[in-house]
Design an enzyme around this catalytic site. Structure first.
Site, PDB file in Angstrom:
ATOM      1  N   GLU A  75      -3.367  -5.198   7.069  1.00 25.06           N
ATOM      2  CA  GLU A  75      -2.467  -5.696   6.015  1.00 25.06           C
ATOM      3  C   GLU A  75      -1.417  -6.615   6.639  1.00 25.06           C
ATOM      4  O   GLU A  75      -0.205  -6.435   6.421  1.00 25.06           O
ATOM      5  CB  GLU A  75      -1.862  -4.545   5.202  1.00 25.06           C
ATOM      6  N   GLU A 112     -10.203   0.067   2.868  1.00 22.73           N
ATOM      7  CA  GLU A 112      -9.344   1.015   2.145  1.00 22.73           C
ATOM      8  C   GLU A 112      -9.691   0.936   0.671  1.00 22.73           C
ATOM      9  O   GLU A 112      -9.555  -0.115   0.049  1.00 22.73           O
ATOM     10  CB  GLU A 112      -7.855   0.705   2.366  1.00 22.73           C
TER      11      GLU A 112
HETATM   12  O1  AHR Z   1      -3.681   4.248   2.967  1.00 20.89           O
HETATM   13  C1  AHR Z   1      -2.290   4.158   2.889  1.00 20.89           C
HETATM   14  C2  AHR Z   1      -1.756   2.782   3.188  1.00 20.89           C
HETATM   15  O2  AHR Z   1      -2.203   1.870   2.223  1.00 20.89           O
HETATM   16  C3  AHR Z   1      -2.212   2.164   4.486  1.00 20.89           C
HETATM   17  O3  AHR Z   1      -1.462   2.560   5.556  1.00 20.89           O
HETATM   18  C4  AHR Z   1      -2.015   0.699   4.238  1.00 20.89           C
HETATM   19  O4  AHR Z   1      -2.892  -0.102   4.977  1.00 20.89           O
HETATM   20  C5  AHR Z   1      -2.191   0.557   2.744  1.00 20.89           C
HETATM   21  O5  AHR Z   1      -1.161  -0.150   2.170  1.00 20.89           O
END
Ligand code: AHR
Length: 497
Positions: free
Chosen positions: A177, A301
């Site tokens: 991110e 994610e």
């Molecule tokens: O999964 C939780 C958080 O969500 C992670 O650390 C981040 O990459 C995303 O914003």
């Protein structure tokens, strides 16, 4: 009766690509009780463990066929300095976990412990490096420490710490991110950083890294466009993050994990279905720069994100997991399967006690959530061949929202078995399936189902098996025609031999 049948044609002689087992991957961050308590209890714990890692969790992960595990973050990755997590425990630095509750991170779980976890569960490691606050040298040395088989400062240090042999590491993420918690960068700036850091992530000996660039936040198509344009040649994969929130709001309430109504049910499922559009659109941009599809889209994610459970630390992202989460998992996994020409890996957030977790723990107790059961049921698709299908879906409408009633995908494995995973998204209406099996001949059908009476049915530490799969005999096979009933709010795996 025919008119209410959902019509499916499965062309088992037409395969459409390989479903990488990594699509069934997971994510474990130093966040809340995921690593600490959830996985790592330490060697001296009363909780049965192997080298500090919980035995109950190891066993559950093996059963689920955990193929790949991403670590150490997430946002945590861009604040993590790997050298703080090696060597004698008493010398390891304590740091503040600024992203997640400001708690003390004592670094007792580090590279060696993570690699041991991968060994014990059979998972491939996926390491996420620090671009946001780490140096190129630090990242280079981490790769050297883990993978170099020869005489060097880092391989000597590894040996001093008790592991003379190198590990194999394939998947390596260069930042997380980077548009947000990983450094607040523009895509132009990040592309250059990726190129620079990437150069020094070396292939030592026969260890070959698969370098994953930080990709877009949901529908930020410009990010994918710019990073692909400037850095496609240097990457093997590019990531995508997308979470399902009932309200869709990051600033106000996200919605509760339990106690929701049918309106919140369909809203969340419709937001989950947006994954299809995201993958299609990001893939189209990738096609422009990578028409041969050499580069993987890595959905590292995904999952539901609710308000935390009342009374728990807001920085720990602990939430319950219901039948609705099972449907979310079923939908996403069918979408990933269907896009296996481009989606080469996906990682559910997160493995234990955080967000849409397959496993929850409380002290010495552990339970498997409805999401776990879907992953275990769908594991039949791992490394199978996607099979072509034609499907006349029905609509599911409620409260002004209309979405497809079913989610489906099918694959054929090495021993010739055909597996169809089928979810009925409707909170109230069952349905009938009429399926024509073209291609191969099958003589035996078996099925398993995950469903429950309540929309928010879930497992608790007092009642850990309230929601679990059972065998289902609602399908009949006559010649090449398979027919049967698909109960409302259910996830099915149908196996044909
Ligand atoms: O999964 C939780 C958080 O969500 C992670 O650390 C981040 O990459 C995303 O914003």
């Amino acid at each position: 009766e025919d008119y209410i049948m959902a019509r499916l044609v499965v062309n088992s002689d037409r395969t459409k690509g390989h479903i990488n087992k990594e699509i069934y991957g997971h994510f474990s961050e130093h966040l809340g009780r995921c690593i600490y308590e959830g996985i790592w209890v330490g060697k001296d714990s009363k909780i049965p463990n192997t080298d500090g890692i919980r035995n109950d969790v190891i066993e559950a992960l093996r059963k689920m066929k955990l193929p790949v595990l991403r670590w150490p973050g997430g946002c945590f990755a861009d604040e993590y300095h790997w050298k703080d997590g090696i060597g004698p425990k008493e010398n390891r630095k304590k740091m503040v976990n600024t992203n997640w509750g400001g708690v003390v991170e004592d670094n007792s779980f580090g590279t060696h412990e993570f690699m041991r976890l991968c060994e014990l569960t059979g998972a491939e490691p996926y390491i996420n490096g620090n671009v946001g606050s780490g140096t190129v040298q630090e990242m280079q040395e981490w790769v050297e420490y883990m993978t170099f088989d020869g005489e060097s400062p880092m391989s000597r240090l590894r040996a001093e710490n008790g592991h003379p042999a190198p590990w194999k590491v394939k998947y390596f993420g260069v930042g997380n991110e980077s548009w947000g918690c990983g450094g607040n960068m523009t895509p132009e700036y990040y592309s250059n950083e990726f190129r620079r850091y990437g150069v020094f992530c070396r292939n030592y000996g026969d260890n070959k890294l698969y370098k994953i660039a930080c990709g877009a936040n949901a529908s930020d198509y410009n990010w994918t466009e710019v990073v692909m344009k400037n850095a496609a040649h240097a990457m093997d994969g590019i990531s995508l993050h997308y979470y399902s929130l009932p309200t869709g709001s990051w600033t106000g309430s996200k919605g509760a994990s339990t106690g929701f109504d049918a309106n919140e049910w369909i809203t969340l499922l419709s937001r989950t279905l947006f994954m299809e559009e995201l993958i299609t659109k990001h893939s189209t941009i990738m096609d422009k720069y990578d028409p041969d599809k050499r580069i993987g889209l890595i959905v590292d994610e995904w999952g539901t994100w609710y308000d935390v459970e009342p009374g728990t630390n807001p920085g720990f992202l602990y939430q319950q997991n219901t039948l609705r989460d099972a449907l979310v998992a079923a939908i996403n996994l069918n979408i990933f399967n269907s896009h296996c020409d481009r989606v080469k890996m996906a990682n559910l957030a997160q493995l234990v006690n955080v967000l849409q977790a397959p496993i929850l723990t409380e002290g010495a107790k552990m339970l498997l959530t409805p999401t776990y059961h879907v992953l275990e049921m769908y594991s039949v698709h791992q490394d199978a061949e996607l099979v072509d299908i034609d499907f006349e879906n029905e609509d599911y409408s409620f409260n002004g929202i209309t979405i497809p009633k079913y989610s489906v995908s099918a694959s054929k494995n090495a021993s010739g078995e055909l597996n169809i995973t089928l979810a009925n998204l409707s909170h109230r209406a069952s349905g009938r399936l009429s399926c024509e099996l073209r291609g191969e001949k099958y003589t035996v059908v078996t099925a398993r189902i995950l469903t429950a009476d309540e929309l928010d049915a879930h497992n608790t530490f007092d009642n850990p098996e309230a929601v679990k799969p059972s065998s289902y005999d609602g399908f009949a096979l006559r010649g090449s025609r398979l027919t049967g009933t698909i109960p409302a709010k259910s996830v099915l795996v149908i196996t044909l031999k």
